[in-house]
Design a protein around this motif. Structure first.
Motif, PDB file in Angstrom:
ATOM      1  N   ILE A  41       6.405  53.692 -45.746  1.00 41.90           N
ATOM      2  CA  ILE A  41       6.767  53.936 -47.145  1.00 41.90           C
ATOM      3  C   ILE A  41       6.332  52.775 -48.042  1.00 41.90           C
ATOM      4  N   PRO A  42       5.933  53.058 -49.281  1.00 43.21           N
ATOM      5  CA  PRO A  42       5.523  51.997 -50.216  1.00 43.21           C
ATOM      6  C   PRO A  42       6.603  50.958 -50.460  1.00 43.21           C
ATOM      7  N   ALA A  43       7.869  51.366 -50.438  1.00 38.91           N
ATOM      8  CA  ALA A  43       8.962  50.440 -50.760  1.00 38.91           C
ATOM      9  C   ALA A  43       9.001  49.236 -49.821  1.00 38.91           C
ATOM     10  N   LEU A  44       8.562  49.390 -48.574  1.00 39.84           N
ATOM     11  CA  LEU A  44       8.629  48.306 -47.589  1.00 39.84           C
ATOM     12  C   LEU A  44       7.249  47.843 -47.139  1.00 39.84           C
ATOM     13  N   LYS A  45       6.253  48.055 -47.981  1.00 39.42           N
ATOM     14  CA  LYS A  45       4.881  47.722 -47.596  1.00 39.42           C
ATOM     15  C   LYS A  45       4.681  46.236 -47.322  1.00 39.42           C
ATOM     16  N   ASN A  46       5.514  45.388 -47.915  1.00 37.46           N
ATOM     17  CA  ASN A  46       5.391  43.944 -47.704  1.00 37.46           C
ATOM     18  C   ASN A  46       6.377  43.410 -46.662  1.00 37.46           C
ATOM     19  N   GLU A  47       7.119  44.318 -46.026  1.00 36.43           N
ATOM     20  CA  GLU A  47       8.093  43.910 -45.015  1.00 36.43           C
ATOM     21  C   GLU A  47       7.462  43.995 -43.618  1.00 36.43           C
ATOM     22  N   LYS A 101      11.622  60.853 -52.115  1.00 31.88           N
ATOM     23  CA  LYS A 101      11.591  59.753 -53.088  1.00 31.88           C
ATOM     24  C   LYS A 101      10.867  58.538 -52.510  1.00 31.88           C
ATOM     25  N   LEU A 102      11.094  58.254 -51.240  1.00 29.68           N
ATOM     26  CA  LEU A 102      10.483  57.079 -50.618  1.00 29.68           C
ATOM     27  C   LEU A 102       8.976  57.244 -50.422  1.00 29.68           C
ATOM     28  N   PHE A 103       8.530  58.465 -50.147  1.00 29.22           N
ATOM     29  CA  PHE A 103       7.099  58.717 -50.013  1.00 29.22           C
ATOM     30  C   PHE A 103       6.437  59.075 -51.343  1.00 29.22           C
ATOM     31  N   GLN A 104       7.248  59.191 -52.373  1.00 24.99           N
ATOM     32  CA  GLN A 104       6.778  59.439 -53.747  1.00 24.99           C
ATOM     33  C   GLN A 104       5.951  60.724 -53.847  1.00 24.99           C
ATOM     34  N   ARG A 105       6.390  61.755 -53.125  1.00 22.41           N
ATOM     35  CA  ARG A 105       5.784  63.076 -53.238  1.00 22.41           C
ATOM     36  C   ARG A 105       6.785  64.123 -52.774  1.00 22.41           C
ATOM     37  N   LYS A 106       6.624  65.334 -53.253  1.00 19.24           N
ATOM     38  CA  LYS A 106       7.553  66.402 -52.920  1.00 19.24           C
ATOM     39  C   LYS A 106       7.315  66.888 -51.503  1.00 19.24           C
ATOM     40  N   LEU A 107       8.376  66.890 -50.698  1.00 18.90           N
ATOM     41  CA  LEU A 107       8.292  67.331 -49.308  1.00 18.90           C
ATOM     42  C   LEU A 107       9.247  68.501 -49.102  1.00 18.90           C
ATOM     43  N   SER A 108       8.846  69.457 -48.262  1.00 17.69           N
ATOM     44  CA  SER A 108       9.752  70.550 -47.910  1.00 17.69           C
ATOM     45  C   SER A 108      10.863  70.007 -47.022  1.00 17.69           C
ATOM     46  N   LEU A 109      11.951  70.769 -46.898  1.00 19.16           N
ATOM     47  CA  LEU A 109      13.082  70.317 -46.091  1.00 19.16           C
ATOM     48  C   LEU A 109      12.688  70.122 -44.629  1.00 19.16           C
ATOM     49  N   ILE A 110      11.856  71.016 -44.093  1.00 19.16           N
ATOM     50  CA  ILE A 110      11.483  70.874 -42.676  1.00 19.16           C
ATOM     51  C   ILE A 110      10.512  69.718 -42.487  1.00 19.16           C
TER      52      ILE A 110
END
Length: 520
Positions: A124-130, A372-381
């Motif tokens: 995920i982009p949020a932790l790209k520097n971790e 939200k973390l992948f910054q794109r709409k994903l289906s539930l499955i």
């Protein structure tokens, strides 16, 4: 659907509650009314010829067998030319025919089960520097990018059961309790399952499990010697901590990495202490050792923040549980680093040891936040698929030291990416072959971690099936990803038959041993 199509015992509870209600369903369990799965299991056991045919059909411990997914032929002796081009192996490990069988023979094995380590943390982009250390380590390892959980009701214990036995959990009970008589403190039936510790015992290894909880948790104090065959088990009781104190039933561990104003408040030992124990144990004996450590943190509800609050996470409008989980990225990185570098920054990587790390199960966060973390709409499955995806990597250090991003590490002898679906069952088969363990033709059912062979991973809680580039629900085949995916009837039937066979092998003591002796 249950009566006609999916006669698998793990589905019985869902079907019963949906059709009878909670209390009538529990009454049927209490009074042991016969169900379709019990009748089916009894029928198959009585028809041993049919059971033997299925056992042979799915057994992959054979020179040649046919994979039912693509109908191609494979065998139990993987050679370098049959591997994905994305994986490279140093020539020093090979014999003349470049077979992978036995390339790790005589080396130590550290097989680390990591609590709740989801793959999306690395993506995920949020932790790209971790994860600075883990990212360096992955460059010198084989990174299994499509590794998935197969646990059922027993969660963490289910992951280790599949890894150590090569069989799926039933999904509705725990093997560690199912045959145990608590009052007599013994198993009613001595378990005859083939396991990794037993195979390593037969090859002169020390076999030791190491866990940060009390030995009685998940009944491991009896299950480890009596079912799995470990020679030694270190639990919380074996980790003295002079600075530990008890307050309101919670153990506060101050002596490993934490000061009094920033401490590790959990009922378990620190994973740093676990990693130190592993390093020390490798050098304790003068014969090869198989160590099986299990980390305890981060554990739901993710209350302990090891370092910083990571205020930038607030930008993603996430549920509080998700934010707590993401704050553990520092802890993951530093604990895994501790297996190789001590508290004084001394490099402690053993070149005669193979390290395999894998996640046990997902983190338990709810659908919605993954999009939200992948910054794109994903289906539930699709979100469900991501939540079942785990971190797994194989590190085989050589003797040459290298520096990457300011970190000193030993160059890996086997590295690259495996982008095909893999799971806990595949670890069992792969370690048997890579370490050249003689199994007397005991059957196994996984594929080789390093091969081109396709497989599936079955989630034994929800009965989801994950395959390369696709996923579907065994309970409702209309639920699938991608939505245009066509589920092959033959594949569905083979997975169902294998699951029923699997449940017989892991529940009915002695059947595996009898089939092994009959089907030689």
């Amino acid at each position: 659907m249950y009566l006609k199509d999916l006669t698998i015992k793990a589905v019985k509870s869902t079907y019963g509650i949906q059709n009878f209600g909670v209390y009538p369903f529990y009454l049927t369990i209490l009074f042991k009314f016969t169900s379709i799965p019990e009748l089916l299991v009894k029928s198959k056991k009585n028809n041993f010829t049919e059971l033997s045919k299925e056992y042979i059909l799915y057994n992959k411990n054979a020179l040649r067998y046919t994979n039912f997914i693509n109908n191609k032929e494979y065998g139990n002796d993987l050679v370098y030319s049959k591997m994905p081009k994305s994986i490279r192996i140093d020539s020093s490990l090979f014999n003349a025919d470049k077979s992978l069988n036995g390339i790790f023979a005589g080396k130590n094995l550290v097989l680390v089960q990591m609590e709740s380590m989801s793959r999306f943390l690395l993506d995920i982009p949020a932790l790209k520097n971790e994860f600075p250390f883990i990212r360096v380590l992955l460059e010198e390892s084989v990174d299994f990018t499509e590794f998935y959980s197969s646990v059922g009701l027993g969660v963490s214990s289910d992951a280790e059961i599949t890894t150590l036995t090569g069989l799926y959990p039933t999904g509705y009970n725990s093997l560690y309790w199912s045959n145990f008589n608590y009052f007599e403190k013994r198993y009613k039936i001595k378990m005859d399952l083939a396991t990794l510790p037993k195979h390593f015992n037969n090859h002169g290894y020390n076999t030791k499990a190491i866990h940060g909880d009390y030995k009685r948790f998940y009944n491991r104090e009896f299950a480890y010697p009596d079912i799995m065959g470990f020679q030694k088990f270190f639990g919380l009781e074996d980790f003295p901590d002079k600075k530990a104190s008890k307050r309101d039933g919670i153990i506060e561990m101050f002596s490993y990495e934490y000061s009094c104003d920033k401490h590790h408040i959990t009922p378990w030992i620190s994973d740093y202490q676990l990693a130190d124990k592993v390093r020390n144990e490798i050098n304790t004996f003068n014969k090869p050792t198989f160590l099986f450590p299990i980390t305890m943190m981060p554990h739901t509800p993710f209350e302990f923040y090891p370092k910083k609050d990571k205020a930038y996470i607030e930008e993603y409008d996430l549920k509080e549980l998700t934010k707590k989980y993401l704050r553990f990225s520092d802890y993951y990185d530093e604990v895994i680093k501790r297996f190789f570098i001590d508290e004084n920054d001394n490099l402690m990587i053993d070149s005669n040891t193979v390290y395999l790390f894998y996640g046990d199960h997902g983190c338990g966060i709810k659908n919605g936040d993954i999009s939200k973390l992948f910054q794109r709409k994903l289906s539930l499955i699709e979100e469900r698929k991501i939540l079942q995806q785990l971190v797994c990597f194989l590190y085989v250090p050589g003797s040459k030291e290298i520096i990457k991003n300011g970190t000193i590490i030993k160059e890996g002898l086997v590295k690259g990416k495996q982008n095909l679906v893999r799971g806990h069952m595949d670890i069992y088969r792969s370690l048997i072959e890579l370490f050249g363990l003689i199994t007397n033709k005991d059957a196994y059912f996984g594929v080789h971690l390093l091969s081109n062979e396709p497989t599936f991973v079955l989630d034994n809680k929800l009965q989801d099936v994950i395959m390369d580039q696709s996923m579907f629900s065994m309970r409702n085949r209309k639920i699938k990803f991608p939505k245009y995916n066509v589920i092959d009837d033959k594949i569905f039937e083979n997975i169902k038959k294998f699951k029923i066979l699997n449940d017989i092998l892991i529940e009915e003591n002695g059947v595996q041993k009898e089939l092994d002796s009959t089907c030689q």
